[in-house]
Design a protein around this motif. Structure first.
Motif, mmCIF file in Angstrom:
data_model
loop_
_atom_site.group_PDB
_atom_site.id
_atom_site.type_symbol
_atom_site.label_atom_id
_atom_site.label_comp_id
_atom_site.label_asym_id
_atom_site.label_seq_id
_atom_site.Cartn_x
_atom_site.Cartn_y
_atom_site.Cartn_z
ATOM 1 N N ARG A 223 -10.984 -9.722 -15.704
ATOM 2 C CA ARG A 223 -12.033 -9.876 -14.681
ATOM 3 C C ARG A 223 -13.348 -9.274 -15.170
ATOM 4 O O ARG A 223 -14.422 -9.862 -14.996
ATOM 5 C CB ARG A 223 -11.604 -9.212 -13.374
ATOM 6 N N ALA A 224 -13.280 -8.101 -15.791
ATOM 7 C CA ALA A 224 -14.487 -7.456 -16.308
ATOM 8 C C ALA A 224 -15.034 -8.213 -17.521
ATOM 9 O O ALA A 224 -16.253 -8.342 -17.685
ATOM 10 C CB ALA A 224 -14.186 -6.005 -16.672
ATOM 11 N N GLN A 225 -14.136 -8.734 -18.362
ATOM 12 C CA GLN A 225 -14.593 -9.541 -19.501
ATOM 13 C C GLN A 225 -15.427 -10.724 -19.025
ATOM 14 O O GLN A 225 -16.498 -11.026 -19.586
ATOM 15 C CB GLN A 225 -13.396 -10.068 -20.292
ATOM 16 N N ASP A 226 -14.932 -11.411 -17.994
ATOM 17 C CA ASP A 226 -15.640 -12.596 -17.486
ATOM 18 C C ASP A 226 -17.023 -12.224 -16.959
ATOM 19 O O ASP A 226 -18.001 -12.960 -17.186
ATOM 20 C CB ASP A 226 -14.817 -13.265 -16.376
ATOM 21 N N LEU A 227 -17.127 -11.093 -16.269
ATOM 22 C CA LEU A 227 -18.429 -10.682 -15.746
ATOM 23 C C LEU A 227 -19.366 -10.305 -16.885
ATOM 24 O O LEU A 227 -20.551 -10.677 -16.867
ATOM 25 C CB LEU A 227 -18.255 -9.502 -14.787
ATOM 26 N N TYR B 119 -13.614 -2.036 -10.599
ATOM 27 C CA TYR B 119 -15.026 -1.752 -10.864
ATOM 28 C C TYR B 119 -15.525 -2.532 -12.074
ATOM 29 O O TYR B 119 -15.936 -1.949 -13.087
ATOM 30 C CB TYR B 119 -15.224 -0.248 -11.110
ATOM 31 N N PRO B 120 -15.532 -3.848 -11.996
ATOM 32 C CA PRO B 120 -15.972 -4.640 -13.152
ATOM 33 C C PRO B 120 -17.461 -4.491 -13.448
ATOM 34 O O PRO B 120 -17.903 -4.686 -14.582
ATOM 35 C CB PRO B 120 -15.633 -6.074 -12.750
ATOM 36 N N GLY B 121 -18.246 -4.126 -12.421
ATOM 37 C CA GLY B 121 -19.686 -4.008 -12.632
ATOM 38 C C GLY B 121 -20.050 -2.960 -13.649
ATOM 39 O O GLY B 121 -21.064 -3.099 -14.362
ATOM 40 N N ALA B 122 -19.256 -1.897 -13.768
ATOM 41 C CA ALA B 122 -19.554 -0.853 -14.746
ATOM 42 C C ALA B 122 -19.583 -1.427 -16.156
ATOM 43 O O ALA B 122 -20.430 -1.045 -16.981
ATOM 44 C CB ALA B 122 -18.518 0.271 -14.651
ATOM 45 N N ALA B 123 -18.670 -2.348 -16.436
ATOM 46 C CA ALA B 123 -18.633 -2.969 -17.755
ATOM 47 C C ALA B 123 -19.917 -3.749 -18.034
ATOM 48 O O ALA B 123 -20.503 -3.663 -19.119
ATOM 49 C CB ALA B 123 -17.423 -3.889 -17.857
ATOM 50 N N LEU C 63 -23.099 -12.327 -17.898
ATOM 51 C CA LEU C 63 -24.410 -11.693 -17.967
ATOM 52 C C LEU C 63 -24.888 -11.490 -19.390
ATOM 53 O O LEU C 63 -26.086 -11.535 -19.667
ATOM 54 C CB LEU C 63 -24.369 -10.329 -17.250
ATOM 55 N N ARG C 64 -23.964 -11.271 -20.307
ATOM 56 C CA ARG C 64 -24.298 -10.924 -21.689
ATOM 57 C C ARG C 64 -23.387 -11.730 -22.613
ATOM 58 O O ARG C 64 -22.441 -11.202 -23.206
ATOM 59 C CB ARG C 64 -24.096 -9.417 -21.932
ATOM 60 N N PRO C 65 -23.660 -13.025 -22.769
ATOM 61 C CA PRO C 65 -22.784 -13.870 -23.583
ATOM 62 C C PRO C 65 -22.775 -13.504 -25.054
ATOM 63 O O PRO C 65 -21.902 -13.954 -25.810
ATOM 64 C CB PRO C 65 -23.354 -15.275 -23.357
ATOM 65 N N GLU C 66 -23.735 -12.670 -25.489
ATOM 66 C CA GLU C 66 -23.753 -12.247 -26.888
ATOM 67 C C GLU C 66 -22.702 -11.190 -27.209
ATOM 68 O O GLU C 66 -22.453 -10.870 -28.379
ATOM 69 C CB GLU C 66 -25.149 -11.709 -27.264
ATOM 70 N N CYS C 67 -22.065 -10.604 -26.175
ATOM 71 C CA CYS C 67 -21.028 -9.595 -26.405
ATOM 72 C C CYS C 67 -19.742 -10.250 -26.903
ATOM 73 O O CYS C 67 -19.455 -11.409 -26.599
ATOM 74 C CB CYS C 67 -20.738 -8.833 -25.118
ATOM 75 N N VAL C 68 -18.977 -9.487 -27.643
ATOM 76 C CA VAL C 68 -17.654 -9.914 -28.101
ATOM 77 C C VAL C 68 -16.625 -9.137 -27.285
ATOM 78 O O VAL C 68 -16.723 -7.912 -27.186
ATOM 79 C CB VAL C 68 -17.471 -9.627 -29.600
#
Length: 274
Positions: A55-59, A29-33, A63-68
């Motif tokens: 996989r979730a990190q990549d997603l 469930y990577p979409g939840a992230a 969508l949100r490249p500002e996240c760490v």
């Protein structure tokens, strides 16, 4: 709500505005992230740290490249600094993330707890392990999750029981787990230990869609990181979440990511009101 909504000043930086940590999503469930982090970013978090599998990190980063992003094994060993955490959405059978959630619980940091984190956190707090104060922990179940969590605490309840007395069962979990409870539904209820009860206005029925609760958790995490109590964070998040759904759907269907995208305009409208 306008008076309580956190607004940055000229002296703020990304850290003073509030860092939100997120332990959510999984390979299944990577979409939840992506949805939790989007809800946090678009509602005004100064910074978002995401903990989860690759996989979730990549997603999230797409969508949100500002996240760490952080590996869950590393986070369990040395928890990244955050003013509040969102834990549980989309977490499924991933021991390293369970360990990261355990590290969050042990840290005493404020936290929003949803989905896969509910039963473990509620059991721990009911047994007396309460590193975080009750007014800084927000549990966000829907009716079936509330049923399962209460059953895990040895309360014999059914979904029909909860439907017949939503406020009473939200209060039951609040008192048993010594935490604030946001019971999701057409009329969201926020219950805190000691008897505080907030019932939100009816939300659009279109909000009954996959991922909407993940966005809600991200918004609540942002407000908790800014220093609001769990009750105020829950009520504020539920209110603006419904307004964003109205704006995004314009009376029709709405998707979870659309809700997150509509948040800045809704918050601007809220702050501009007399």
């Amino acid at each position: 709500m306008r008076e309580r909504w956190p607004v940055p000043t000229e002296s703020d930086d990304k850290y003073s505005r509030g860092v939100v940590g997120v332990v959510a999503g999984s390979d299944a469930y990577p979409g939840a992230a992506a949805l939790v982090t989007s809800g946090a970013v678009r509602s005004g978090a100064g910074m978002v740290r995401y903990v989860g599998p690759r996989r979730a990190q990549d997603l999230v980063l797409s969508l949100r490249p500002e996240c760490v992003v952080h590996d869950p094994g590393d986070a369990a060993e040395s928890l990244p600094r955050a003013q509040a955490w969102v834990v549980g959405p989309g977490v499924a059978d991933y021991p390293e993330q369970d360990a990261a959630i355990g590290a969050v619980m042990a840290s005493g940091a404020p936290m929003v707890v949803d989905a896969g984190g509910l039963e473990a956190v509620a059991r721990s707090r009911a047994s007396g392990s309460r590193e975080t104060a009750a007014d800084r922990v927000l549990l966000t179940p829907h009716a079936e999750e509330l049923m399962r969590t209460l059953q895990a605490l040895r309360h014999d309840v059914t979904v029909m029981d909860i439907a017949a007395d939503r406020a009473g069962h939200a209060r039951l979990l609040a008192e048993t787990a010594r935490a604030t409870v946001l019971l999701k539904g057409a009329r969201t209820i926020v219950a805190s230990p000691g008897g505080l009860l907030i019932e939100l206005p009816e939300a659009p029925a279109w909000l009954a869609t996959a991922g909407a609760g993940d966005v809600l958790a991200g918004i609540a995490g942002t407000l908790l990181a800014a220093g609001l109590t769990a009750a105020d964070a829950g009520a504020g998040a539920a209110w603006i979440h419904a307004r964003a759904a109205e704006r995004a759907g314009a009376g029709g269907p709405v998707a979870a990511l659309d809700i997150a995208s509509a948040l800045p305009a809704c918050i601007a409208f809220l702050l501009a009101r007399d």
